[in-house]
Design an enzyme around this catalytic site. Structure first.
Site, short mmCIF file in Angstrom:
data_model
loop_
_atom_site.label_atom_id
_atom_site.label_comp_id
_atom_site.label_asym_id
_atom_site.label_seq_id
_atom_site.Cartn_x
_atom_site.Cartn_y
_atom_site.Cartn_z
N CYS A 114 25.42 46.98 72.58
CA CYS A 114 24.73 48.27 72.46
C CYS A 114 24.42 48.90 73.83
O CYS A 114 24.18 50.10 73.90
CB CYS A 114 23.44 48.12 71.66
SG CYS A 114 23.73 47.54 69.98
N HIS A 247 19.42 54.65 73.09
CA HIS A 247 20.30 53.98 72.14
C HIS A 247 19.63 54.06 70.77
O HIS A 247 18.43 53.90 70.64
CB HIS A 247 20.50 52.52 72.55
CG HIS A 247 21.13 51.70 71.47
ND1 HIS A 247 22.30 52.10 70.85
CD2 HIS A 247 20.76 50.54 70.88
CE1 HIS A 247 22.61 51.20 69.93
NE2 HIS A 247 21.70 50.25 69.92
N ASN A 277 23.07 52.61 63.61
CA ASN A 277 23.31 52.05 64.94
C ASN A 277 24.82 51.92 65.16
O ASN A 277 25.46 51.09 64.53
CB ASN A 277 22.62 50.68 65.04
CG ASN A 277 22.78 50.05 66.42
OD1 ASN A 277 23.57 50.50 67.24
ND2 ASN A 277 22.02 48.99 66.66
N1 ACO Z 1 16.24 45.67 52.03
C1 ACO Z 1 15.15 45.17 51.46
N2 ACO Z 1 14.46 44.14 51.99
C2 ACO Z 1 14.92 43.60 53.12
C3 ACO Z 1 16.07 44.07 53.76
C4 ACO Z 1 16.75 45.16 53.17
N3 ACO Z 1 17.85 45.70 53.70
N4 ACO Z 1 16.29 43.33 54.88
C5 ACO Z 1 15.31 42.44 54.94
N5 ACO Z 1 14.46 42.58 53.87
C6 ACO Z 1 13.28 41.82 53.55
C7 ACO Z 1 13.28 40.47 54.22
O1 ACO Z 1 13.99 39.53 53.45
C8 ACO Z 1 11.79 40.17 54.24
O2 ACO Z 1 11.40 39.73 52.99
P1 ACO Z 1 10.28 38.56 52.84
O3 ACO Z 1 9.05 39.14 53.46
O4 ACO Z 1 10.20 38.39 51.37
O5 ACO Z 1 10.83 37.39 53.58
C9 ACO Z 1 11.15 41.53 54.48
O6 ACO Z 1 12.15 42.49 54.10
C10 ACO Z 1 10.74 41.77 55.91
O7 ACO Z 1 11.83 41.44 56.77
P2 ACO Z 1 11.75 41.54 58.33
O8 ACO Z 1 13.06 41.15 58.92
O9 ACO Z 1 10.54 40.84 58.83
O10 ACO Z 1 11.54 43.13 58.48
P3 ACO Z 1 11.25 43.97 59.75
O11 ACO Z 1 10.11 44.85 59.53
O12 ACO Z 1 11.28 43.15 61.01
O13 ACO Z 1 12.51 44.94 59.80
C11 ACO Z 1 14.61 45.15 60.98
C12 ACO Z 1 13.81 44.39 59.94
C13 ACO Z 1 14.78 46.58 60.51
C14 ACO Z 1 15.96 44.48 61.17
C15 ACO Z 1 13.82 45.16 62.29
O14 ACO Z 1 13.41 43.86 62.64
C16 ACO Z 1 14.63 45.72 63.43
O15 ACO Z 1 14.95 46.88 63.44
N6 ACO Z 1 14.91 44.92 64.46
C17 ACO Z 1 15.69 45.38 65.58
C18 ACO Z 1 17.07 44.98 65.35
C19 ACO Z 1 18.05 45.94 65.86
O16 ACO Z 1 17.84 47.13 65.92
N7 ACO Z 1 19.17 45.40 66.26
C20 ACO Z 1 20.26 46.20 66.68
C21 ACO Z 1 20.93 45.69 67.86
S1 ACO Z 1 19.85 45.44 69.18
C22 ACO Z 1 19.43 46.94 69.58
O17 ACO Z 1 20.24 47.79 69.43
C23 ACO Z 1 18.12 47.16 70.14
#
Ligand code: ACO
Length: 320
Positions: A114, A247, A277
């Protein structure tokens, strides 16, 4: 006044097919509401069968070259930032160079996921400042749809395909151009965001794997640091920034950095809602949109920042 890399033009390309959150909810256990609330993403573009990263890159490059108003024979260097090349080798950039119709110059890929576009800008800027290159096309292009596990709801909802490009030209005594780039990496967190395949490890292409919550925490911290670094290197403050073009990974990360800078949200360019993304393509896609619709104007100060797998992170400060 030093020799600077001035942005002459911007280009973009998005595959025609749009996949909405509602469509994804028919494939994995998710909802539009969950995706919008956690990420700000509403839809993403997905490349057609037989449409490769080089096709996306070529279309964006042609758009940027036309916008710059230069001839293909003036281009000395093509860099494609990508983590999803057409083939393991040769570099996707060499195919783009050929299809652009270039009969000279050189081309190679840069891989920083990224952060790839910011890395590629830094590389091109140094070739220009050293006098080895006068005109460069820097492209970010990705087909992340090809490395997603479409059964994993934690990752498949986050990414999209696309390409963006800029044309850079070295100009003497210019107030405009790239003022600084700052690049960083740290392999300590290699396993938090990676692809579980590769030519040397498994002999397969593999799928993207991520510990999203941990990545989120690192992203906010590293991006805040790198923005601070860029500003203090130029003895500027956040108030001097006209546009933040981050980004586009997650709306919550973008808002967090914008807030830290004290920037009015109207001066932060956001495309993540429509593009998701697109990794190395996200910044040049956002730049092209904001330049072509007249938001970013000549003379304004534009700050780019990115963070990605590795981890890699970095910034570029540009007087437009
Ligand atoms: N739909 C419904 N529920 C979901 C989904 C989905 N697509 N994905 C995960 N869940 C559930 C999980 O299973 C979890 O359930 P549980 O509580 O029963 O275990 C719950 O939602 C919460 O999951 P988390 O992973 O803790 O959710 P979070 O609020 O952290 O959001 C996300 C997840 C969106 C991936 C976030 O952590 C994020 O954006 N992280 C950054 C990652 C990123 O952007 N990476 C890209 C590359 S790096 C960069 O570019 C910066």
């Amino acid at each position: 006044m030093p020799l600077r890399s001035v942005v002459l033009g911007c280009g973009a390309y998005l595959p025609r097919r749009i996949v909405t959150n509602e469509e994804l909810a028919t494939r994995v256990d998710t909802t539009d509401e969950w995706i919008v609330q956690r990420t700000g993403i509403k839809q993403r573009h997905v490349a057609a069968e037989g449409e490769f990263t080089s096709d996306l890159a070529l279309a964006a490059a042609r758009d940027a070259v036309a916008h710059a108003g230069i001839g293909v024979d003036e281009i000395d260097l093509v860099i494609v930032a990508t983590a999803t090349p057409d083939n393991t080798f040769p570099a996707t950039a060499t195919r783009v160079q050929h299809k652009l119709g270039m009969a000279r110059g050189f081309a190679f890929d840069v891989q920083a996921v990224c952060s790839g576009f910011v890395y590629a800008l830094g590389v091109a800027d140094n070739f220009i400042k050293s006098g080895q290159v006068k005109t460069a096309v820097v492209i970010g292009a990705e087909t992340f749809s090809r490395i997603l596990d479409w059964t994993d709801r934690q990752t498949c909802v986050l990414f999209g395909d696309g390409a963006g490009a800029v044309v850079l030209r070295g100009e003497e005594a210019s107030e405009r151009g790239i003022l600084s780039t700052h690049l960083h990496s740290d392999g300590d967190n290699y396993d938090l965001l990676y692809v579980d395949g590769g030519p040397s490890s498994t002999g397969t292409v593999g799928h993207l794997r991520m510990e999203g919550r941990k990545v989120f925490v690192h992203a906010v911290q590293r991006l805040a640091e790198v923005v601070e670094e860029a500003l203090s290197a130029q003895q500027l403050t956040a108030r001097d920034i006209d546009w933040l073009v981050p980004h586009q990974a997650n709306k919550r990360i973008i808002d967090g950095v914008g807030k830290k800078l004290g920037l009015d949200a109207a001066h932060v360019v956001v495309t993540v809602d429509r593009h998701a993304n697109t990794s190395a393509a996200s910044i040049p896609l956002a730049l092209a949109e904001a330049v072509h619709d007249g938001r970013i104007k000549r003379g304004e100060l534009v700050l780019l920042e990115a963070m990605g797998g590795g981890f890699t992170w970095g910034s570029a400060l540009i007087r437009w």
